[in-house]
Design an enzyme around this catalytic site. Structure first.
Site, mmCIF file in Angstrom:
data_model
loop_
_atom_site.group_PDB
_atom_site.id
_atom_site.type_symbol
_atom_site.label_atom_id
_atom_site.label_comp_id
_atom_site.label_asym_id
_atom_site.label_seq_id
_atom_site.Cartn_x
_atom_site.Cartn_y
_atom_site.Cartn_z
ATOM 1 N N VAL A 17 0.517 -1.411 -0.159
ATOM 2 C CA VAL A 17 -0.186 -0.120 -0.222
ATOM 3 C C VAL A 17 1.395 1.654 -0.288
ATOM 4 O O VAL A 17 0.430 2.232 -0.333
ATOM 5 C CB VAL A 17 -0.975 0.116 1.270
ATOM 6 N N ASP A 87 6.966 3.015 10.192
ATOM 7 C CA ASP A 87 6.338 2.282 9.698
ATOM 8 C C ASP A 87 5.399 1.078 9.728
ATOM 9 O O ASP A 87 4.714 0.779 9.369
ATOM 10 C CB ASP A 87 6.798 2.212 7.854
ATOM 11 N N ARG A 139 1.605 -2.555 -7.295
ATOM 12 C CA ARG A 139 1.542 -2.430 -6.830
ATOM 13 C C ARG A 139 3.091 -3.751 -6.732
ATOM 14 O O ARG A 139 4.735 -3.294 -6.040
ATOM 15 C CB ARG A 139 1.277 -1.510 -5.273
ATOM 16 N N VAL A 140 2.766 -4.504 -5.891
ATOM 17 C CA VAL A 140 3.214 -5.684 -4.965
ATOM 18 C C VAL A 140 4.243 -6.510 -6.412
ATOM 19 O O VAL A 140 5.406 -6.575 -6.481
ATOM 20 C CB VAL A 140 2.657 -6.901 -4.840
#
Length: 212
Positions: A17, A87, A139-140
């Site tokens: 994400v 994070d 995205r991955v």
């Protein structure tokens, strides 16, 4: 008051994400310290994505011990002497464990988690990043980590659903829920400024930011 009121900011969300990218960008913008997970330091992770059932427990415990060390370093920092952007949130560690471990393994994990008695500082702000499963998959697939190519779409979907349930009930700190499907926080300066304005404008305990 602006962003300086947030001494400890956590960026969270499922794999792909963009939480680490945003955490780094926020830390740089604020001149803050960054506290980041280091998946490349987990030796079992590539094996886990090849054979989740076999390597789930050692992978989960390795992440747990890494996060314990990071949280201990955080508690030793002077949070009043500067800002910190992380994070990950330690309290969400069991979220992964519940998904990947068998019942017996989870009971063992839960015993270890409980005996460690780690108390992480409560964030001043949590930025929870969301995205559709198709966005996460895309995205991955574009990242450079070869072992992530083996992540099943179903695993990502279940993980995203667990995150959604976790933050639906989370009330320990203010939460800004950000839909990232139409945002490019890594490379688009206008998108990043929109997010900063949304953070600065927060007044309630739970708010939403969605770029149409």
């Amino acid at each position: 008051m602006g962003l300086e009121r947030y001494r400890y900011i956590v960026v969270e969300g499922p794999i792909g994400v963009g939480k680490t990218t945003l955490a780094k960008k926020l830390a740089e913008h604020l001149g803050a310290r960054s506290l980041l997970e280091d998946p490349d330091a987990i030796p079992f992770l590539p094996k886990f994505y090849r054979d989740m059932q076999r390597y789930a427990l050692p992978t989960q415990l390795s992440f747990l011990f890494q996060r314990v060390e990071q949280v201990e370093s955080l508690t030793q920092m002077d949070l009043f002497g500067g800002q910190t952007v992380a994070d990950f949130m330690f309290d969400k560690d069991p979220l992964f464990a519940e998904q990947i471990l068998s019942d017996d393994e989870f009971h063992l994990y839960a015993d270890i988690y409980r005996h460690l008695r780690v108390r992480a500082p409560t964030p001043d702000l949590v930025i929870y990043l969301q995205a559709d499963i198709e966005t996460l998959i895309a995205r991955v697939s574009t990242r450079a980590r070869e072992y992530e190519a083996k992540i099943a779409d179903g695993y990502l979907r279940r993980l995203a659903e667990r995150y959604s349930r976790f933050f639906h009930d989370y009330a320990e700190a203010p939460v800004l829920i950000v839909n990232t499907d139409n945002l490019n926080l890594a490379d688009n300066a206008d998108d990043f400024r929109l997010l900063l304005r949304s953070i600065e404008g927060m007044r309630g305990a739970r708010e939403y930011f969605n770029k149409a």
